[in-house]
Design an enzyme around this catalytic site. Structure first.
Site, PDB file in Angstrom:
ATOM      1  N   GLU A 721       0.892  -1.166   0.000  1.00 20.57           N
ATOM      2  CA  GLU A 721       0.000   0.000   0.000  1.00 20.57           C
ATOM      3  C   GLU A 721       0.920   1.202   0.000  1.00 20.57           C
ATOM      4  OE1 GLU A 721      -3.182   1.020  -0.684  1.00 20.57           O
ATOM      5  OE2 GLU A 721      -3.612  -0.793   0.476  1.00 20.57           O
ATOM      6  N   CYS A 755      -2.090   8.540   4.007  1.00 18.38           N
ATOM      7  CA  CYS A 755      -1.950   8.303   2.567  1.00 18.38           C
ATOM      8  C   CYS A 755      -3.226   8.702   1.847  1.00 18.38           C
ATOM      9  CB  CYS A 755      -1.536   6.868   2.269  1.00 18.38           C
ATOM     10  SG  CYS A 755      -2.438   5.681   3.211  1.00 18.38           S
TER      11      CYS A 755
END
Ligand code: FDA
Length: 962
Positions: A721, A755
């Site tokens: 990720e 993020c």
């Protein structure tokens, strides 16, 4: 209690007076419109949404486009004549300039039914006219949501000007009252920070009250959403006993009967007013935010604070009236359009010997036409609530009124279809049933910090953590002879000199030991059934839930998270544990087609040993998510926590031990990525790597695992990720109240260190300037400081080096873009603080618009139109999250198809994805693998086997179902 018989008699009288009123000759288009609103649910939805968008649509073509999008496939029964003529001829498609003014006029006509005027002069004129008819008023200045302190000050000035103008008017308005929405006076009002909110509100309200008192104008505090109820009541009680106001009877507050708390709140107010000794006005309403309170509580998994049966609200209203009339220090303001409630109040006034001056009825402008004469005709006092202001700021109010006037639960719109018996029926709430909860997985609700007990528990957890600062934490390694001089000092980013804990740092020898222990543990752990491992996860979830505040408090200290962010992270960790447990059980029962003569079995098996490399920004949720998926699948795992947050990880591994996890299944190795992380990734004995972090490291790991060291007989898997350069598109018709709040939260929540954070905003057309102006003021209003203080909305960035890197990015961005706002971090603090920075005139190809900064830095770009905005949004190497604020159904649909991101959010913030509801993860250079918290995630930690047996023996096959 007043006698029911008497209520019925008065009700009968009111009813007769109501029936005597001649009915309007021909229903006009507005009456037809309300009829259609009540009977056609799709039209109601579209109409409310369209009305909400109209003020933002100054361009004719845009207005007509929206009209067609909302009503294109709906039969419109009620339109002004000119408009229906034009639409019948298709002019809405061909000549928008012809149709648009008629649409605008139509909406204005509806608005004027509920909004008393656009200016102070207009509303004062109306107030004087009503005064001549013996009707008093309460003025309510409509406004947009207050998103900044500049806006809050503007509101304060507006109230002061209103008082001045009313006082200076040649003909005074008799018995004038102001209704004040206190949330408009302080942009940072927050249930988390009750003390700070009340303090700031007092400072803004005091001058208004002083001016009103000296001009003999009463002030009533409106009651708003449930989140603010505690603050408003406390503000009311505290300011009303200040020396300047303690004898003033012109002060009042609204109380909402739809709240389950109301009986207790009124009882507490009774005790309080007895101590104060001077009367106050209590305006009893049912409550205007019923739909919002119900929906948002259910979305959050919180108990619904309002009654869910209308008759409960009605009964509560009557109990409230009883309390108000029996206490001589309450001056009841009976604010309702409900005939039975009016009858009930009249009966109570008689029973308690209140003369006409001892209480009053109140009704809303636009809803009182039929009812007002019933009250004034009995020589009772009536006050009308007059909202005034422009249509744009007043739209939220207008939508609330339309909602109320088209609801099948409201009495007034339905009264013409009801008979006396129905209208006067005493409320009979059904017996309280248990609220039903849906089966299966449900997210752990966040704290509702309106609850004093929840705030106190969190504060106590912080205190507890403070009592354990600087302690030493050994490695969780069996038979480990710790080399104690290898340590990590984990410090508080808000106070770098404060050591939160000292964690023993693992070295290569520990990594070797951990690997051997994992190998040893694998056979028995993987041999357990999925069900047993799922049960282990659930046990851990229970233990974590019981310690949720403690874990969150460690995060506040070690990661610089605010209370809510820390609470969210812990709740997400619990969700991962429970959700992956549920998913693991589901995997066990995957059916395979079998035919007579052939039996097929589809099985999943663990991969082996995994390396878990989480980041520091979600110090619990991300490691727990990756780790729990790995182990529930039967793997063993070595966790190397981020060097910045080893303590939170340590506490979780300790929890695993307490939950009974066998030795060797999970090993936590705090230490250096280069020293042990890489070694583990390269080691032939590891089978997969689960990573969340930067693109550089993610791609580096990808290169590492493609190597084939000697002795490795498998292809390693990487679940990665990585970052994002996430954009929010602000369409030209967007609701800026929502946009500004959503962008602030998405871009600056946890200092932009997520993020999923928004780092680009792309404005379509002319919305840019107004949005930027409001956004800058909102950013300026954010309080920055130590997140242990709940009043601070922003805390520090994670470390000195992160701060340095962000400052350098800001400096180089300043060479190519305009730093439209550069916030000031707190001067007095040693912490790693960076205040928000907002750049405008940003080139879409510049590093500022292309590279992840991971801090509170926002780039604002312009787009010519919506397609252009989508093109810019998609023009980066990333595809993680994206957002669109728009009120055009066609644009929302287009974005759903064309916005290339893993998680797209329409008309909401881009952060806080929930397990199961918003499985999280992106593509392009944002990551590889299935979405975390989604139904496919576990498959990455397993390999599948298919076993096929020929069951035919000498022509005989057992039943295929066997
Ligand atoms: P009616 O009998 O028509 O009741 C409708 C109300 O019932 C709904 O508005 C809702 O409260 C409740 N309801 C609907 N469905 C329900 C269900 N399924 N279960 C439980 N309850 C349900 N409001 C506010 O929140 N804060 C304020 O400060 C003010 N101020 C104010 C001042 C004045 C002068 C007036 C007249 C009104 C307000 N209001 C308000 C608005 C007020 O809340 C709203 O007008 C009333 O709720 C409308 O209800 P009525 O009493 O007219 O009757």
């Amino acid at each position: 209690m007043v006698e029911e018989k008497r209520i019925q008699v008065i009700g009968q009288e009111l009813w007769s007076s109501l029936q005597q009123k001649p009915s309007a000759s021909e229903p006009g288009w507005i009456d037809k419109l309300f009829d259609q609103l009540m009977t056609d649910s799709r039209f109601r939805l579209q109409a409310l949404r369209f009305v909400d968008a109209v003020p933002a649509l100054s361009d004719d073509a845009e207005l007509v486009r929206h009209f067609n999008e909302y009503f294109g496939d709906i039969e419109l029964e009620a339109l002004p004549r000119l408009m229906s003529w034009a639409i019948r001829r298709g002019a809405n498609l061909t000549h928008p300039a012809l149709v648009a003014p008629a649409i605008r006029q139509g909406v204005k006509t509806v608005a004027h039914r509920f909004i008393a005027g656009e200016s102070v002069d207009a509303v004062l004129k109306l107030a004087r006219k009503l005064g001549g008819e013996g009707i008093s008023v309460s003025l309510d200045r409509l406004g947009e949501a207050t998103v900044s302190e500049t806006e809050a000050e503007t509101y304060q000035r507006a109230y002061l000007t209103l008082i001045e103008r009313a006082a200076a008017a040649e003909r005074a308005v008799e018995d004038l009252n102001l209704s004040v929405k206190v949330s408009s006076l302080f942009s940072q009002i927050s249930p988390l920070d009750q003390d700070g909110s009340v303090r700031a509100l007092k400072a803004r309200l005091r001058p208004i009250l002083l001016a009103a008192m000296s001009a003999r104008i009463g002030v009533t505090l409106d009651m708003e959403q449930y989140d603010y109820k505690g603050i408003i009541l406390r503000l009311f009680r505290e300011i009303a006993v200040e020396e300047a106001f303690r004898h003033w009877s012109g002060l009042g507050v609204a109380i909402q009967a739809y709240l389950r708390d109301t009986d207790d709140d009124l009882a507490a107010l009774s005790d309080w007013v007895a101590q104060r000794g001077a009367p106050v006005m209590i305006r009893l309403v049912r409550g205007a935010y019923w739909d919002q309170e119900t929906v948002s509580a259910r979305l959050q998994g919180w108990p619904v604070p309002v009654w869910t049966e209308k008759s409960d609200t009605d009964a509560c209203y009557e109990r409230g009236l009883q309390r108000l009339f029996e206490n001589p220090l309450f001056r009841p303001a009976v604010a309702t359009h409900n005939l039975r409630s009016i009858a009930c109040a009249l009966a109570l006034a008689e029973a308690h010997g209140r003369d006409a001056d001892g209480y009053e009825f109140q009704m809303l402008h636009g809803m009182a036409d039929a009812l007002a004469p019933l009250v004034t005709g009995r020589e009772r006092r009536l006050r009308l609530y007059l909202p005034f202001g422009e249509l744009l700021p007043g739209i939220a109010y207008l939508v609330r009124r339309l909602l109320e006037n088209s609801s099948d639960q409201s009495i007034l719109p339905a009264i013409s279809h009801l008979d006396l018996e129905q209208v006067m029926a005493p409320p009979s709430p059904p017996a309280a049933g248990m609220e039903s909860h849906p089966e299966g997985f449900a997210n752990l609700p966040l704290h509702r910090f309106t609850d004093e007990a929840e705030r106190a528990a969190f504060a106590a957890a912080l205190e507890r953590v403070n009592g354990h600062l600087g302690e030493r934490y050994p490695l969780h390694l069996r038979r480990h002879l710790a080399v104690e001089e290898r340590i990590i000092d984990s410090t508080n980013p808000a106070r770098p000199s404060e050591i939160v804990g000292v964690v023993v740092r693992a070295g290569p020898d520990d990594a070797e030991l951990a690997l051997r222990q994992a190998q040893a543990a694998f056979a028995s752990w993987s041999g357990l059934g999925l069900t047993e491992r799922a049960a282990f996860l659930e046990r851990t979830a229970e233990l974590l839930t019981a310690r949720r505040d403690l874990f969150a408090a460690w995060e506040v200290k070690e990661a610089g998270k605010s209370w809510s962010e820390a609470d969210g992270d812990v709740a997400e960790a619990v969700d991962f544990l429970r959700y992956y447990a549920q998913q693991a059980r589901a995997l066990q029962v995957r059916p395979s087609p079998s035919l007579p003569g052939e039996a097929n079995r589809h099985e999943y098996h663990p991969l082996g040993i995994g390396v878990i490399l989480p980041p520091w920004n979600f110090p619990l949720a991300i490691p727990v998510g990756m780790l729990s998926a790995a182990i529930v699948s039967g793997n063993c795992a070595i966790l190397k926590p981020a060097s910045e947050t080893p303590l939170v990880a340590w506490h979780f591994c300790e929890l695993l031990r307490v939950a009974g996890l066998p030795d060797g299944v999970v090993c936590c190795l705090p230490g250096s990525g280069a020293e042990i992380g890489e070694a583990l990734v390269r080691d032939p004995r590891t089978h997969f790597v689960a990573f969340t972090g930067s693109r550089e490291v993610g791609l580096h790991l990808h290169r590492l695992i493609t190597g084939q060291p000697t002795g490795q007989h498998h292809v390693k898997r990487l679940i990665a990720e990585m970052g994002g350069k996430n954009a929010i598109i602000v369409d030209s018709d967007a609701d800026l109240d929502d946009v500004v709040a959503g962008v602030i939260e998405s871009a600056f929540g946890y200092q932009g260190q997520k993020c999923s954070a928004c780092s680009r905003v792309i404005c379509v057309g002319a919305v840019h300037d107004r949005f930027v102006a409001r956004l800058i003021e909102a950013a300026r209003s954010l309080r920055i400081g130590d997140p242990a203080d709940a009043g601070n909305r922003m805390g520090p960035v994670i470390s000195a080096s992160a701060r340095q890197r962000i400052l350098e990015a800001i400096e180089s961005a300043s060479l190519t873009a305009t730093p439209a706002y550069v916030g000031e971090p707190p001067q007095s603090s040693e912490g790693h603080f960076i205040a928000p920075v907002i750049f405008t005139d940003v080139d879409e190809d510049s590093p500022l618009a292309q590279e992840e900064i991971f801090g509170p830095v926002l780039a604002i770009l312009r787009a010519a139109d919506f397609e252009d905005a989508l093109r810019i949004a998609n023009g980066t190497a990333y595809a993680l999250t994206g957002g669109v604020y728009s009120r055009s159904p066609a644009h929302l649909e287009r974005a759903s198809e064309a916005f290339q991101v893993g998680n797209l959010y329409l008309n909401r913030k881009t952060t806080r994805a929930l397990v199961q509801r918003q499985p999280f993860g992106g593509f392009k250079l944002s990551g590889m693998g299935f979405k975390a918290g989604g139904p496919d995630y576990l498959l990455q930690f397993l390999h599948a086997r298919c076993v096929t047996e020929n069951t035919l023996r000498r022509g005989f096959a057992p039943d295929s179902e066997a």
